[in-house]
Design a protein around this motif. Structure first.
Motif, PDB file in Angstrom:
ATOM      1  N   SER A 100     -57.666  56.550  23.563  1.00  0.00           N
ATOM      2  CA  SER A 100     -56.243  56.898  23.698  1.00  0.00           C
ATOM      3  C   SER A 100     -56.048  58.081  24.637  1.00  0.00           C
ATOM      4  CB  SER A 100     -55.642  57.227  22.327  1.00  0.00           C
ATOM      5  OG  SER A 100     -55.689  56.098  21.499  1.00  0.00           O
ATOM      6  N   ASP A 101     -56.918  59.072  24.535  1.00  0.00           N
ATOM      7  CA  ASP A 101     -56.846  60.211  25.456  1.00  0.00           C
ATOM      8  C   ASP A 101     -57.021  59.759  26.897  1.00  0.00           C
ATOM      9  OD1 ASP A 101     -56.417  62.159  23.517  1.00  0.00           O
ATOM     10  OD2 ASP A 101     -58.563  62.585  23.262  1.00  0.00           O
ATOM     11  N   ASP A 102     -57.991  58.865  27.131  1.00  0.00           N
ATOM     12  CA  ASP A 102     -58.240  58.359  28.491  1.00  0.00           C
ATOM     13  C   ASP A 102     -57.040  57.597  29.033  1.00  0.00           C
ATOM     14  OD1 ASP A 102     -60.762  59.482  28.345  1.00  0.00           O
ATOM     15  OD2 ASP A 102     -61.776  57.582  27.903  1.00  0.00           O
ATOM     16  N   VAL A 103     -56.423  56.779  28.183  1.00  0.00           N
ATOM     17  CA  VAL A 103     -55.253  56.000  28.618  1.00  0.00           C
ATOM     18  C   VAL A 103     -54.084  56.926  28.917  1.00  0.00           C
ATOM     19  CG1 VAL A 103     -53.531  54.299  27.870  1.00  0.00           C
ATOM     20  CG2 VAL A 103     -55.967  53.861  27.501  1.00  0.00           C
ATOM     21  N   LEU A 104     -53.836  57.899  28.055  1.00  0.00           N
ATOM     22  CA  LEU A 104     -52.727  58.840  28.280  1.00  0.00           C
ATOM     23  C   LEU A 104     -52.939  59.664  29.544  1.00  0.00           C
ATOM     24  CD1 LEU A 104     -51.805  60.201  24.753  1.00  0.00           C
ATOM     25  CD2 LEU A 104     -50.391  58.843  26.278  1.00  0.00           C
ATOM     26  N   GLU A 105     -54.187  59.945  29.848  1.00  0.00           N
ATOM     27  CA  GLU A 105     -54.504  60.711  31.058  1.00  0.00           C
ATOM     28  C   GLU A 105     -54.179  59.920  32.319  1.00  0.00           C
ATOM     29  OE1 GLU A 105     -58.676  62.102  32.866  1.00  0.00           O
ATOM     30  OE2 GLU A 105     -58.248  62.941  30.886  1.00  0.00           O
ATOM     31  N   ASN A 106     -54.324  58.590  32.248  1.00  0.00           N
ATOM     32  CA  ASN A 106     -54.126  57.738  33.425  1.00  0.00           C
ATOM     33  C   ASN A 106     -52.718  57.175  33.555  1.00  0.00           C
ATOM     34  OD1 ASN A 106     -56.811  57.916  34.420  1.00  0.00           O
ATOM     35  ND2 ASN A 106     -57.459  56.492  32.824  1.00  0.00           N
ATOM     36  N   LEU A 107     -51.983  57.098  32.464  1.00  0.00           N
ATOM     37  CA  LEU A 107     -50.657  56.474  32.489  1.00  0.00           C
ATOM     38  C   LEU A 107     -49.620  57.432  31.929  1.00  0.00           C
ATOM     39  CD1 LEU A 107     -51.636  52.953  31.127  1.00  0.00           C
ATOM     40  CD2 LEU A 107     -51.225  53.572  33.494  1.00  0.00           C
ATOM     41  N   ASN A 108     -48.425  57.359  32.462  1.00  0.00           N
ATOM     42  CA  ASN A 108     -47.316  58.175  31.960  1.00  0.00           C
ATOM     43  C   ASN A 108     -46.369  57.287  31.170  1.00  0.00           C
ATOM     44  OD1 ASN A 108     -48.142  60.577  33.210  1.00  0.00           O
ATOM     45  ND2 ASN A 108     -47.213  59.941  35.135  1.00  0.00           N
ATOM     46  N   PHE A 109     -46.231  57.593  29.889  1.00  0.00           N
ATOM     47  CA  PHE A 109     -45.323  56.829  29.044  1.00  0.00           C
ATOM     48  C   PHE A 109     -44.148  57.702  28.660  1.00  0.00           C
ATOM     49  CE2 PHE A 109     -49.492  54.838  27.867  1.00  0.00           C
ATOM     50  CZ  PHE A 109     -49.243  53.612  28.460  1.00  0.00           C
ATOM     51  N   ASN A 110     -43.000  57.069  28.520  1.00  0.00           N
ATOM     52  CA  ASN A 110     -41.808  57.795  28.094  1.00  0.00           C
ATOM     53  C   ASN A 110     -41.736  57.939  26.580  1.00  0.00           C
ATOM     54  OD1 ASN A 110     -40.806  58.139  30.702  1.00  0.00           O
ATOM     55  ND2 ASN A 110     -39.866  56.112  30.668  1.00  0.00           N
ATOM     56  N   LYS A 111     -42.102  56.889  25.867  1.00  0.00           N
ATOM     57  CA  LYS A 111     -41.885  56.881  24.425  1.00  0.00           C
ATOM     58  C   LYS A 111     -43.138  56.576  23.614  1.00  0.00           C
ATOM     59  CE  LYS A 111     -37.095  55.626  24.988  1.00  0.00           C
ATOM     60  NZ  LYS A 111     -35.982  54.806  24.589  1.00  0.00           N
TER      61      LYS A 111
ATOM     62  N   ASP B 277     -49.422  56.469  18.615  1.00  0.00           N
ATOM     63  CA  ASP B 277     -49.069  55.056  18.811  1.00  0.00           C
ATOM     64  C   ASP B 277     -50.254  54.283  19.391  1.00  0.00           C
ATOM     65  OD1 ASP B 277     -46.412  55.400  17.946  1.00  0.00           O
ATOM     66  OD2 ASP B 277     -45.756  55.920  19.979  1.00  0.00           O
ATOM     67  N   LEU B 278     -50.913  54.867  20.382  1.00  0.00           N
ATOM     68  CA  LEU B 278     -52.046  54.196  21.018  1.00  0.00           C
ATOM     69  C   LEU B 278     -53.175  53.968  20.018  1.00  0.00           C
ATOM     70  CD1 LEU B 278     -52.164  56.029  24.460  1.00  0.00           C
ATOM     71  CD2 LEU B 278     -51.239  53.766  23.959  1.00  0.00           C
ATOM     72  N   ILE B 279     -53.414  54.944  19.164  1.00  0.00           N
ATOM     73  CA  ILE B 279     -54.442  54.776  18.132  1.00  0.00           C
ATOM     74  C   ILE B 279     -54.045  53.643  17.191  1.00  0.00           C
ATOM     75  CG2 ILE B 279     -55.541  55.876  16.137  1.00  0.00           C
ATOM     76  CD1 ILE B 279     -55.409  58.536  17.748  1.00  0.00           C
ATOM     77  N   ASN B 280     -52.773  53.576  16.842  1.00  0.00           N
ATOM     78  CA  ASN B 280     -52.303  52.472  15.991  1.00  0.00           C
ATOM     79  C   ASN B 280     -52.494  51.120  16.672  1.00  0.00           C
ATOM     80  OD1 ASN B 280     -51.567  53.904  13.709  1.00  0.00           O
ATOM     81  ND2 ASN B 280     -49.484  54.263  14.436  1.00  0.00           N
ATOM     82  N   TYR B 281     -52.231  51.035  17.971  1.00  0.00           N
ATOM     83  CA  TYR B 281     -52.433  49.776  18.692  1.00  0.00           C
ATOM     84  C   TYR B 281     -53.899  49.365  18.640  1.00  0.00           C
ATOM     85  CZ  TYR B 281     -47.902  51.039  20.795  1.00  0.00           C
ATOM     86  OH  TYR B 281     -46.605  51.415  21.021  1.00  0.00           O
ATOM     87  N   LEU B 282     -54.801  50.326  18.798  1.00  0.00           N
ATOM     88  CA  LEU B 282     -56.229  50.015  18.717  1.00  0.00           C
ATOM     89  C   LEU B 282     -56.611  49.552  17.308  1.00  0.00           C
ATOM     90  CD1 LEU B 282     -57.621  52.896  20.926  1.00  0.00           C
ATOM     91  CD2 LEU B 282     -57.832  50.448  21.399  1.00  0.00           C
ATOM     92  N   CYS B 283     -56.021  50.158  16.302  1.00  0.00           N
ATOM     93  CA  CYS B 283     -56.265  49.711  14.934  1.00  0.00           C
ATOM     94  C   CYS B 283     -55.769  48.273  14.741  1.00  0.00           C
ATOM     95  CB  CYS B 283     -55.582  50.645  13.934  1.00  0.00           C
ATOM     96  SG  CYS B 283     -56.314  52.273  13.791  1.00  0.00           S
ATOM     97  N   ILE B 284     -54.622  47.962  15.334  1.00  0.00           N
ATOM     98  CA  ILE B 284     -54.094  46.592  15.262  1.00  0.00           C
ATOM     99  C   ILE B 284     -55.068  45.633  15.919  1.00  0.00           C
ATOM    100  CG2 ILE B 284     -52.294  45.045  16.152  1.00  0.00           C
ATOM    101  CD1 ILE B 284     -50.293  47.355  15.695  1.00  0.00           C
TER     102      ILE B 284
END
Length: 103
Positions: free
Chosen positions: A58-69, A74-81
């Motif tokens: 999640s840290d790596d994804v947030l570092e590479n992409l800019n999300f508004n919301k 949330d990213l950790i939850n998506y990985l859990c899903i």
């Protein structure tokens, strides 16, 4: 693969959150995103090792992409899903040839 899958899904979810309902063609398949977001995460049942790995991804994804919301949580939850809703696809001899998240 987890990081790439998380990037792609997060971009779609971010578009879903930012969508202003002006384009009907873009909106017609967003029910899949709504369904994905309703899947169970079973986050409290994940191992500490998995959660540490999910946090790093999640840290790596947030570092590479800019999300508004979308947040790191949330990213950790998506990985859990992904982790509890991904299933292998087998051929008739039970060899794995694919994997998918089914909603």
């Amino acid at each position: 693969m987890d990081e790439e899958m998380l990037k792609r899904v997060s971009i779609l979810i971010d578009k879903f959150f930012n969508n202003n309902n002006n384009n009907e063609n873009e909106n017609k398949n967003y029910y899949l995103i709504e369904t994905f977001l309703k899947l169970m995460t079973h986050r409290i049942e994940q191992s500490k090792d998995n959660l540490k790995m999910f946090e790093k991804i999640s840290d790596d994804v947030l570092e590479n992409l800019n999300f508004n919301k979308i947040t790191k949580d949330d990213l950790i939850n998506y990985l859990c899903i992904f982790y509890c809703n991904n299933f292998n696809i087998h051929d008739n001899q039970l060899f794995i040839y694919g994997e998918g998240t089914y909603v």
